[in-house]
Motif scaffolding. Structure first.
Motif, mmCIF file in Angstrom:
data_model
loop_
_atom_site.group_PDB
_atom_site.id
_atom_site.type_symbol
_atom_site.label_atom_id
_atom_site.label_comp_id
_atom_site.label_asym_id
_atom_site.label_seq_id
_atom_site.Cartn_x
_atom_site.Cartn_y
_atom_site.Cartn_z
ATOM 1 N N VAL A 7 0.857 -1.188 0.000
ATOM 2 C CA VAL A 7 0.000 0.000 0.000
ATOM 3 C C VAL A 7 0.896 1.243 0.000
ATOM 4 C CG1 VAL A 7 -1.755 1.282 1.287
ATOM 5 C CG2 VAL A 7 -1.812 -1.224 1.259
ATOM 6 N N PHE A 8 0.563 2.190 -0.883
ATOM 7 C CA PHE A 8 1.376 3.398 -1.043
ATOM 8 C C PHE A 8 0.628 4.620 -0.504
ATOM 9 C CE2 PHE A 8 2.626 0.287 -4.113
ATOM 10 C CZ PHE A 8 3.988 0.445 -4.289
ATOM 11 N N THR A 9 1.287 5.436 0.292
ATOM 12 C CA THR A 9 0.666 6.641 0.839
ATOM 13 C C THR A 9 1.662 7.800 0.778
ATOM 14 O OG1 THR A 9 -0.352 5.171 2.484
ATOM 15 C CG2 THR A 9 -0.678 7.540 2.779
ATOM 16 N N VAL A 10 1.233 8.895 0.164
ATOM 17 C CA VAL A 10 2.094 10.079 0.159
ATOM 18 C C VAL A 10 2.106 10.652 1.572
ATOM 19 C CG1 VAL A 10 2.411 12.422 -0.763
ATOM 20 C CG2 VAL A 10 1.647 10.573 -2.278
ATOM 21 N N VAL A 11 3.290 10.873 2.102
ATOM 22 C CA VAL A 11 3.410 11.328 3.497
ATOM 23 C C VAL A 11 4.335 12.544 3.572
ATOM 24 C CG1 VAL A 11 2.874 9.209 4.773
ATOM 25 C CG2 VAL A 11 5.137 9.483 3.769
ATOM 26 N N GLU A 12 4.068 13.384 4.547
ATOM 27 C CA GLU A 12 4.886 14.596 4.703
ATOM 28 C C GLU A 12 5.838 14.465 5.881
ATOM 29 O OE1 GLU A 12 2.456 18.073 4.774
ATOM 30 O OE2 GLU A 12 1.576 17.588 2.834
ATOM 31 N N ASN A 13 6.897 15.236 5.814
ATOM 32 C CA ASN A 13 7.845 15.344 6.926
ATOM 33 C C ASN A 13 8.419 14.001 7.380
ATOM 34 O OD1 ASN A 13 7.276 18.120 6.994
ATOM 35 N ND2 ASN A 13 5.478 17.732 8.273
ATOM 36 N N VAL A 14 8.737 13.149 6.416
ATOM 37 C CA VAL A 14 9.354 11.869 6.798
ATOM 38 C C VAL A 14 10.808 11.768 6.331
ATOM 39 C CG1 VAL A 14 7.212 10.535 6.923
ATOM 40 C CG2 VAL A 14 8.447 10.730 4.745
ATOM 41 N N GLU A 50 -1.390 9.329 -5.217
ATOM 42 C CA GLU A 50 -1.365 10.714 -5.712
ATOM 43 C C GLU A 50 -2.753 11.352 -5.639
ATOM 44 O OE1 GLU A 50 0.615 11.225 -9.460
ATOM 45 O OE2 GLU A 50 2.527 11.221 -8.379
ATOM 46 N N ARG A 51 -3.773 10.576 -6.003
ATOM 47 C CA ARG A 51 -5.145 11.107 -5.952
ATOM 48 C C ARG A 51 -5.496 11.509 -4.528
ATOM 49 N NH1 ARG A 51 -6.647 8.106 -10.161
ATOM 50 N NH2 ARG A 51 -6.737 6.185 -8.946
ATOM 51 N N ALA A 52 -5.171 10.637 -3.588
ATOM 52 C CA ALA A 52 -5.507 10.905 -2.182
ATOM 53 C C ALA A 52 -4.799 12.150 -1.673
ATOM 54 C CB ALA A 52 -5.139 9.696 -1.327
ATOM 55 N N ALA A 53 -3.589 12.404 -2.182
ATOM 56 C CA ALA A 53 -2.806 13.542 -1.695
ATOM 57 C C ALA A 53 -2.990 14.785 -2.578
ATOM 58 C CB ALA A 53 -1.326 13.166 -1.636
ATOM 59 N N GLY A 54 -3.657 14.612 -3.732
ATOM 60 C CA GLY A 54 -3.856 15.756 -4.636
ATOM 61 C C GLY A 54 -2.560 16.264 -5.253
ATOM 62 N N VAL A 55 -1.673 15.352 -5.616
ATOM 63 C CA VAL A 55 -0.413 15.736 -6.271
ATOM 64 C C VAL A 55 -0.215 14.882 -7.519
ATOM 65 C CG1 VAL A 55 0.872 16.589 -4.268
ATOM 66 C CG2 VAL A 55 0.863 14.142 -4.767
ATOM 67 N N SER A 56 0.585 15.395 -8.448
ATOM 68 C CA SER A 56 0.878 14.623 -9.650
ATOM 69 C C SER A 56 2.363 14.725 -9.977
ATOM 70 C CB SER A 56 0.055 15.116 -10.846
ATOM 71 O OG SER A 56 0.537 14.495 -12.027
ATOM 72 N N ALA A 57 3.085 13.669 -9.678
ATOM 73 C CA ALA A 57 4.508 13.647 -10.041
ATOM 74 C C ALA A 57 4.704 13.572 -11.560
ATOM 75 C CB ALA A 57 5.219 12.502 -9.329
ATOM 76 N N PRO A 58 3.863 12.811 -12.296
ATOM 77 C CA PRO A 58 4.035 12.836 -13.758
ATOM 78 C C PRO A 58 3.931 14.255 -14.319
ATOM 79 C CG PRO A 58 2.667 10.969 -13.155
ATOM 80 C CD PRO A 58 2.885 11.773 -11.891
ATOM 81 N N GLN A 59 2.986 15.053 -13.769
ATOM 82 C CA GLN A 59 2.862 16.432 -14.270
ATOM 83 C C GLN A 59 4.094 17.260 -13.900
ATOM 84 O OE1 GLN A 59 -0.130 17.469 -16.164
ATOM 85 N NE2 GLN A 59 1.647 18.661 -16.806
ATOM 86 N N ALA A 60 4.550 17.105 -12.664
ATOM 87 C CA ALA A 60 5.746 17.851 -12.240
ATOM 88 C C ALA A 60 6.948 17.450 -13.082
ATOM 89 C CB ALA A 60 6.019 17.587 -10.759
ATOM 90 N N LEU A 61 7.037 16.168 -13.389
ATOM 91 C CA LEU A 61 8.160 15.679 -14.184
ATOM 92 C C LEU A 61 8.103 16.259 -15.608
ATOM 93 C CD1 LEU A 61 9.331 11.984 -14.203
ATOM 94 C CD2 LEU A 61 9.270 13.314 -16.290
ATOM 95 N N VAL A 62 6.907 16.207 -16.205
ATOM 96 C CA VAL A 62 6.763 16.724 -17.573
ATOM 97 C C VAL A 62 7.021 18.237 -17.591
ATOM 98 C CG1 VAL A 62 5.002 17.234 -19.323
ATOM 99 C CG2 VAL A 62 5.319 14.878 -18.497
#
Ligand SMILES: Nc1ncnc2c1ncn2[C@@H]1O[C@H](COP(=O)(O)OP(=O)(O)O)[C@@H](O)[C@H]1O
Ligand SMILES: [Mg+2]
Length: 339
Positions: free
Chosen positions: A239-246, A295-307
């Motif tokens: 299970v994958f979870t985007v986490v902050e301050n780790v 990414e959906r749960a955290a509201g971020v998109s690494a593919p977009q940031a990468l592109v």
């Protein structure tokens, strides 16, 4: 055969994506389309290029994977090294260029450089030959040892032996899993308190986010949708979870320095914490994939940031809008439509 593509006088040259697995491209294609861009698809599952011809113009992004052999593309990484050498010989900018492909397929090289950068890494011995592997395993006894192929990918062929003598016996009996490049790594097992590891995603040398991976006991941790989701669901993990301050600032900075020195622009860097909370870095993924649910749960998109990073880099390299790119030669791929 691909039609030569003509860029008109005020066009910037395209971004070329080097890979061997089309299944991993849709999130990036979507991110390109969101910016009204296409990309040139260089699928190196096979190919040919003429060394007497200059490569096409543009920015190249290499996402060749160490696990290519698991998709029937045993030699694509070697071929990618040849292609990238040709590109760099002609001064083509390559994101995740020679340094990245060299480390992608060679965990010993990753660990050697991490160690030099002052990162804590698990003690690791690289060995060639069944007897040397056995002797190396014995050096971890009576404790546990992880046995893994030097050319990694998707956790394939990784085994934990609670008693290192057993790994030695298996090596002498010739029953350890194979290693694509013949080199086997024997590694200290980092016993975590909760079975989770962390992958820190760097884009353009900067930390974009970290994801906690609750492994559920498996070593096969491919984050992309296409990696047997049914199988994963059946076994209950990972299970994958985007986490902050780790990622503590010192670790973030050290990884950044390591990546810069190694010539790596984009990578997922994995680490595990022992019972004292001390992080040990054990894997660098230069073709990192991102988990869409996390990414959906955290509201971020690494593919977009990468592109977006690739577009910025392309524009930075090709600032003059008045260069003509007529007939810039052989394109061993196709222009993907910006849908
Ligand atoms: N030294 C280690 N201690 C504890 N767990 C490990 C260690 N090495 C690998 N693992 C586990 O196995 C997984 C796969 O190992 P990794 O080195 O990342 O191989 P791959 O390149 O195939 O992903 C890791 O994400 C982690 O869960
Ligand atoms: Mg890994």
């Amino acid at each position: 055969m691909t039609q030569p593509t003509v860029f008109t006088s005020n066009a910037v040259p395209p971004i070329h994506v080097i890979h061997e697995n089309p299944d991993w491209l849709p999130p990036f294609a979507k991110a390109f389309a969101a910016r009204g861009e296409g990309f040139v698809d260089w699928n190196l599952s096979d190919g040919a290029f003429d060394l007497s011809t200059p490569p096409p113009a543009g920015l190249f992004y290499n996402r060749m994977s160490a696990s290519a052999h698991s998709r029937g593309h045993r030699y694509s990484p070697e071929y990618a090294s040849a292609v990238i050498a040709w590109l760099t010989a002609h001064d083509r900018p390559v994101i995740n260029g020679p340094g990245a492909i060299a480390l992608e397929v060679n965990k010993a090289a990753q660990l050697a450089r991490l160690e030099r950068a002052g990162e804590p890494v698990p003690r690791t011995v690289a060995a060639l030959g069944a007897e040397k592997v056995a002797e190396a395993a014995e050096s971890f006894a009576p404790g546990p040892v992880i046995v893994k192929p030097n050319r990694g990918g998707k956790g394939l062929g990784i085994q934990l032996f609670e008693n290192a003598h057993e790994a030695a016996a298996r090596s002498r009996a010739g029953t350890l899993p194979g290693s694509t490049d013949g080199i086997t790594l024997l590694q200290d097992y980092i016993r975590t308190t909760d079975g989770s590891v962390t992958r820190a995603e760097f884009i353009g040398g900067r930390l974009f986010y970290a994801v906690r991976i609750d492994t559920g006991g498996t070593f096969e941790l491919c984050p992309a949708d296409v990696c047997a989701p049914e199988e994963a669901a059946a076994t209950g993990g990972p299970v994958f979870t985007v986490v902050e301050n780790v990622v503590e600032p010192e670790l973030e900075q050290a990884i950044g320095v390591f990546l810069r020195d190694a010539g790596i622009d984009i990578a997922g860097v994995e680490f595990a914490r022992d019972a004292d909370g001390r992080p040990y870095v054990y894997d660098v993924n230069t073709n990192t994939n991102y988990n869409p649910d996390a990414e959906r749960a955290a509201g971020v998109s690494a593919p977009q940031a990468l592109v977006d990073y690739l577009i910025r880099e392309r524009n930075r390299h090709f600032a003059s809008p008045r260069i003509a790119f007529n007939g810039w030669g052989l394109v061993p791929g196709r222009i993907a439509a910006a849908e």
